[in-house]
Write an enzyme that holds these catalytic residues in place. Structure first.
Site, PDB file in Angstrom:
ATOM      1  N   LYS A 264       0.811  -1.269  -0.091  1.00 48.45           N
ATOM      2  CA  LYS A 264      -0.030  -0.086  -0.022  1.00 48.45           C
ATOM      3  C   LYS A 264       0.775   1.147  -0.030  1.00 48.45           C
ATOM      4  O   LYS A 264       1.720   1.393   1.116  1.00 48.45           O
ATOM      5  CB  LYS A 264      -0.956  -0.020   1.318  1.00 48.45           C
ATOM      6  N   ASP A 269      -2.510  10.417   3.177  1.00 48.18           N
ATOM      7  CA  ASP A 269      -4.081   9.922   3.534  1.00 48.18           C
ATOM      8  C   ASP A 269      -4.667  11.044   4.312  1.00 48.18           C
ATOM      9  O   ASP A 269      -4.785  11.003   5.625  1.00 48.18           O
ATOM     10  CB  ASP A 269      -4.047   8.530   4.185  1.00 48.18           C
ATOM     11  N   LYS A 276     -10.106  13.216   7.539  1.00 48.22           N
ATOM     12  CA  LYS A 276      -9.649  12.811   8.970  1.00 48.22           C
ATOM     13  C   LYS A 276      -9.732  13.973   9.634  1.00 48.22           C
ATOM     14  O   LYS A 276      -9.577  15.215   9.218  1.00 48.22           O
ATOM     15  CB  LYS A 276      -8.198  12.189   8.717  1.00 48.22           C
ATOM     16  N   ASP A 287       1.685   6.888   5.349  1.00 40.79           N
ATOM     17  CA  ASP A 287       0.585   5.753   4.897  1.00 40.79           C
ATOM     18  C   ASP A 287       1.293   4.896   3.674  1.00 40.79           C
ATOM     19  O   ASP A 287       0.365   4.176   2.950  1.00 40.79           O
ATOM     20  CB  ASP A 287      -0.439   6.412   4.488  1.00 40.79           C
ATOM     21  N   ASP A 346     -12.162   7.023   3.247  1.00 43.37           N
ATOM     22  CA  ASP A 346     -10.951   6.728   4.321  1.00 43.37           C
ATOM     23  C   ASP A 346     -10.383   5.385   4.291  1.00 43.37           C
ATOM     24  O   ASP A 346      -9.291   5.002   4.756  1.00 43.37           O
ATOM     25  CB  ASP A 346     -11.295   7.605   5.622  1.00 43.37           C
ATOM     26  N   GLU A 348      -9.297   3.701   2.241  1.00 34.66           N
ATOM     27  CA  GLU A 348      -8.731   3.620   0.575  1.00 34.66           C
ATOM     28  C   GLU A 348      -7.585   2.440   0.420  1.00 34.66           C
ATOM     29  O   GLU A 348      -7.687   2.239  -0.659  1.00 34.66           O
ATOM     30  CB  GLU A 348      -8.161   4.984   0.598  1.00 34.66           C
ATOM     31  N   ARG A 350      -7.517  -0.399   1.133  1.00 31.56           N
ATOM     32  CA  ARG A 350      -7.931  -1.939   0.679  1.00 31.56           C
ATOM     33  C   ARG A 350      -8.318  -1.529  -0.745  1.00 31.56           C
ATOM     34  O   ARG A 350      -8.358  -2.915  -1.776  1.00 31.56           O
ATOM     35  CB  ARG A 350      -9.039  -2.516   1.551  1.00 31.56           C
TER      36      ARG A 350
END
Ligand code: BES
Ligand code: MN
Ligand code: ZN
Length: 502
Positions: A264, A269, A276, A287, A346, A348, A350
């Site tokens: 990933k 993010d 967030k 991230d 959020d 994201e 996955r």
């Protein structure tokens, strides 16, 4: 810092580090030095609490009878416990200690231990490895740092009987440390410097090591039908990338299928439209630590010319809120053909991995596929900063990973998958939804989502959200990006997937 191997004798400059086992049992170098200094070591111990427990240190200034200007007694603990990991940690602790002292030059005596299983050259190599790991520093943006805050250690010598053997053992470890440092470099960079295109450029540098590197741009991804990844990317001014890194170290293997690593790589993010909160959002610069670890393990494997076929695939995007960003309730079509209802923008990571994992198994038919992701805050609630979460659909792969975790100190804890969880991401509007709707088993929900896109290949998912970054120093990991996963996966390959030499 320069790390080298030297003759086992009392050095003529700098600091001399000698080992003491638990209960103040001197190693042979310590015994010789105690004699030469007419008992200064014994006297210093007697006047202190130093017992020789693991990691204890005692400084002796201006020792008489020798040219070295300082002696450090290093507690080794019980000889029976002096394994590779302990030695790495001691190497790291000594390095930090010498830097605190302001030392520039040091020599560490590595004595053979009677019937201990690591030989002296192994001990020296592992100690040196720990020193290299600890000496990492990300300071390129500090232009006004006071000299007294900078590390001082320039040269560290491991004094050992068979230097040639130690050097040979250290060479591949040093290549793994290169991988760790490559990961730390990329993960530490701010998101205005590292974004998908610049991350991909870093990956390109692996060509120098003989890695084949392909970069897919937005157009190519659209052609492949990667609607899940592209949905995340569409809110950002920075276009996404996928990078495919192939190391073919076993071209003549009977089974040429590679082991695959997927990362990933969300270079920042914000949460997207499911924004967030501001507090702590800066943490989301790392991230992309999963992708960073993939870059690092490929660096390590190619660097030490591992006899394995390995492929690393990273999905690089920035998750931003924007007029063009995807909305909660959007439905996207992934490369697998499955449709996904995006109920929370959020969640994201996955979505990115849905396309990256599908693409990887579809193109490479790997023996095994392992993804790394800073996927959920929930894994931090469950496991803190000590263990990464391990999810696997294959017992053998899980066992291999758990063993590699114990061997490298990058520890994993097995977490559950299963139909009862999988059912919770069935969507009313599409094939699957990207959140369950409540906070229960949040990390497993992320994992079963990814599992829908792995098509039954032996697969493991490592949720590294709690371990990718450290707010405090550890023996072999200075605070900051930890590069979690690089040592672990290098070890997994060495133990389970590498053709044995010779
Ligand atoms: N990148 C975050 C997870 C994360 C949180 C990593 C804290 C490191 C530290 C991930 O993309 C995320 O936002 N996950 C959500 C999922 C939720 C919306 C189902 C989370 O954990 O809150
Ligand atoms: Mn997120
Ligand atoms: Zn994320």
């Amino acid at each position: 810092m320069k790390i080298g191997f030297a003759k086992l004798e009392i050095p003529s400059t700098g600091t001399y580090v000698v080992g003491v086992h638990e209960d103040r049992k001197l190693t042979s170098s310590a015994t010789a030095l105690d004699k030469r200094t007419r008992g200064m070591l014994s006297a210093a111990m007697a006047g202190s609490r130093f017992k020789g427990r693991k990691g204890e240190m005692l400084d002796i200034l201006q020792p008489r009878g020798v040219k070295a200007h300082r002696v450090v007694l290093l507690g080794l603990g019980k000889p029976a416990d002096l394994g590779s990991l302990r030695l790495q940690r001691l190497g790291g602790l000594v390095t930090a200690h010498l830097n605190r002292l302001g030392e520039t030059t040091a020599t560490v005596a590595i004595d053979a231990i009677a019937d201990a299983n690591p030989t002296a050259p192994t001990m020296a190599a592992q100690f040196a490895y720990g020193a290299r790991l600890r000496s990492y520093r990300f300071d390129k943006y500090r232009t006004r740092e006071k000299p007294e805050h900078k590390p001082t250690l320039r040269s560290l010598a491991l004094a050992v009987e068979d230097q040639a053997a130690a050097r040979k053992l250290f060479a591949p470890l040093s290549r793994v440390a290169d991988g760790v440092h490559a990961t730390r470099d990329v993960v530490s960079e701010p998101p205005n410097v590292i974004y998908p295109a610049t991350f991909a450029e870093r990956c390109k540098q692996l060509e120098e090591l003989g890695v084949k590197v392909e970069v897919l741009d937005e157009k190519q991804m659209a052609k492949l039908g990667m609607g899940a990844l592209l949905g995340v990317a569409q809110g950002s001014a920075k276009p996404p990338r996928i990078v495919v890194m192939q190391w073919s170290g076993a071209p003549d293997a009977a089974d040429k299928r590679p082991i695959a690593f997927c990362g990933k790589g969300v270079t920042f993010d914000t949460g997207g439209i499911s924004l967030k909160p501001a507090a702590g959002m800066e943490d989301m610069k790392w991230d992309m630590a999963g992708a960073g670890a993939v870059l690092g393990v490929m660096t390590a494997l190619a660097g030490r010319k591992a006899k394995v076929n390995a492929v690393g695939v990273v999905g690089l995007v920035e998750n931003m809120p924007d007029g063009n960003a995807q909305r909660p309730s959007d439905i996207v079509t992934s490369m697998s053909g499955r449709t996904i209802e995006v109920l929370n923008t959020d969640a994201e990571g996955r979505l990115v991995l849905a396309d990256v994992c599908w693409y990887t198994q579809d193109r490479f038919k790997p023996k095994a596929m392992i993804d790394l992701a800073t996927l959920t805050g929930a894994i931090i609630i469950a496991l803190g900063h000590e263990f990464a979460g391990l999810f696997a659909n294959n017992e053998d792969l899980a066992a291999g990973l758990l063993a590699a975790g114990r061997a490298t100190g990058e520890k994993l804890w097995r977490m559950p998958l299963g139909d009862v969880f999988d059912r919770q991401i069935d969507s009313d509007a599409a094939d699957v939804k990207n959140i369950a709707g409540d906070r229960a088993a949040g990390s497993t929900i992320g994992a079963v989502f990814i599992q829908r896109f792995v098509n039954d290949v032996p697969w493991a998912h490592l949720d590294i959200a709690g371990v990718a970054w450290s707010k405090k120093d550890h023996a072999t990991t200075p605070k900051g990006a930890t590069a979690f996963g690089v040592r672990l996966l290098d070890r997994l390959v060495a133990d389970r997937y590498e053709e044995k030499r010779g």
